[in-house]
Design a protein around this motif. Structure first.
Motif, PDB file in Angstrom:
ATOM      1  N   LYS A 213       0.825  -1.167   0.009  1.00  0.00           N
ATOM      2  CA  LYS A 213       0.208   0.128   0.055  1.00  0.00           C
ATOM      3  C   LYS A 213       0.935   1.175  -0.025  1.00  0.00           C
ATOM      4  CE  LYS A 213      -4.201  -1.773   2.053  1.00  0.00           C
ATOM      5  NZ  LYS A 213      -5.456  -1.350   3.198  1.00  0.00           N
ATOM      6  N   LEU A 214       0.286   2.323  -0.886  1.00  0.00           N
ATOM      7  CA  LEU A 214       1.193   3.354  -0.763  1.00  0.00           C
ATOM      8  C   LEU A 214       0.453   4.466   0.453  1.00  0.00           C
ATOM      9  CD1 LEU A 214       0.895   4.345  -4.435  1.00  0.00           C
ATOM     10  CD2 LEU A 214       2.750   3.385  -3.342  1.00  0.00           C
ATOM     11  N   GLY A 215       1.278   5.178   0.957  1.00  0.00           N
ATOM     12  CA  GLY A 215       0.745   6.409   1.850  1.00  0.00           C
ATOM     13  C   GLY A 215      -0.259   7.411   1.343  1.00  0.00           C
ATOM     14  N   ALA A 216      -0.927   8.050   2.246  1.00  0.00           N
ATOM     15  CA  ALA A 216      -2.030   9.078   1.511  1.00  0.00           C
ATOM     16  C   ALA A 216      -1.136  10.091   0.596  1.00  0.00           C
ATOM     17  CB  ALA A 216      -2.403   9.838   2.875  1.00  0.00           C
ATOM     18  N   ALA A 217       0.069  10.629   1.014  1.00  0.00           N
ATOM     19  CA  ALA A 217       0.627  11.644   0.104  1.00  0.00           C
ATOM     20  C   ALA A 217       1.030  11.025  -1.184  1.00  0.00           C
ATOM     21  CB  ALA A 217       1.775  12.065   0.675  1.00  0.00           C
TER      22      ALA A 217
END
Length: 315
Positions: A213-217
């Motif tokens: 998963k990627l972070g929000a930013a």
């Protein structure tokens, strides 16, 4: 008969038809309403003004809008047309895209191909279901000339709608809908593909494994890149605005189609004219991404508490 049946590929074993939940529809409508009521409509107004008045630069377009109605000029077309569009287009997209993706995958398409097919089909459905007449009326509101005769009142929103309906019928209300459909189809197809490419690039740059998963930013960055690059189809948007515009120009084709409108814009404004308004459109895409991604998790929690239903919509 048996040969025909045998030729249809069997659905993948792990393929599951996702139900359309009320919580998903509420989330999509709520986020879209917030986006358009904040920065969304002002950016839409600037984009449409530049596309309709192709001699204007960004600063002169801001001056034209301010002169037309001050701060409220940046919200022309918000009520009711932008609100109707925002509250319905998410539901239409989610329902149609989900169905189209399921059937595409049941006939052998992979995740990537099925997603693009679903997005393109949902985008076209958006255009013909609600976006066609909403974008038309928003553009009319932004480009119509105000009454200037002494004592003459400016025509209201619903009066404008009924006037077009009486003179031109349903076709007049849906003017430019084919261009909207082409825009939405290419929008969702390219946004999906380009955003996935950007996500992979970010994973490679940060050392993340596939599927991690990627972070929000990082999500915002990937979606903003995908949304910004998808502005390659801005000529379709300029054509759509010109077809729906109420500005006076005797040189315009009497019966406007996508083809003759393209020719008219190119002959009068050249190649640059076809990309007028691309800067605020990129800004609009980034703002939509921030709303859907950065605020999506907070909105999910609120909607789940409100409905008692687990939200499964992606953002």
């Amino acid at each position: 008969m048996s040969a025909a049946i045998a030729s249809v590929p069997a659905p993948a074993k792990d393929l599951e038809k996702k139900p359309i939940k009320f919580s998903n529809l509420l989330l999509g409508a709520g986020l879209n309403m917030f986006e358009v009521t904040t920065l969304g409509q002002p950016l839409e107004v600037v984009k449409t003004t530049m596309a309709a008045h192709r001699g204007d630069g960004f600063v002169s377009a801001l001056g034209r809008i301010w002169g037309r109605g001050g701060a409220l000029g940046f919200y022309q077309g918000l009520i009711p047309w932008a609100w109707i569009e925002a509250s319905t287009k998410g539901a239409v997209l989610l329902f149609v895209a989900s169905e189209a993706e399921y059937y595409a995958r049941s006939f052998g398409a992979g995740d990537f191909g099925g997603g693009i097919i679903g997005g393109m089909t949902g985008g076209v459905a958006q255009a013909y279901a609600t976006m066609g007449f909403c974008t038309c009326m928003k553009t009319v509101e932004i480009t119509k000339h105000k009454a200037v005769a002494s004592g003459a009142a400016a025509q209201g929103t619903w009066a404008t709608f009924m006037d077009i309906y009486r003179r031109e019928g349903i076709r007049g209300i849906n003017k430019g809908v084919n261009a909207v459909a082409i825009r939405q189809m290419t929008n969702w197809g390219s946004r999906f593909g380009l955003s996935r490419m950007a996500e992979q690039g970010i994973r490679n740059a940060t050392g993340k494994r596939d599927g991690e998963k990627l972070g929000a930013a990082e999500k915002i960055a990937a979606s903003a890149i995908g949304g910004g690059l998808s502005a390659w189809n801005q000529p379709i948007e300029v054509i759509r605005v010109e077809m729906q515009s109420k500005k006076d120009d005797p040189n315009r084709p009497k019966k406007m189609t996508v083809g003759n409108t393209f020719k008219y814009i190119y002959e009068t404004n050249g190649f640059k004219g076809l990309y007028r308004g691309v800067t605020p459109r990129i800004g609009l895409s980034i703002w939509q991404t921030v709303c859907m991604v950065a605020m999506g998790d907070m909105a999910k929690t609120y909607v789940e508490k409100l409905t008692g239903d687990k939200v499964t919509a992606k953002h």
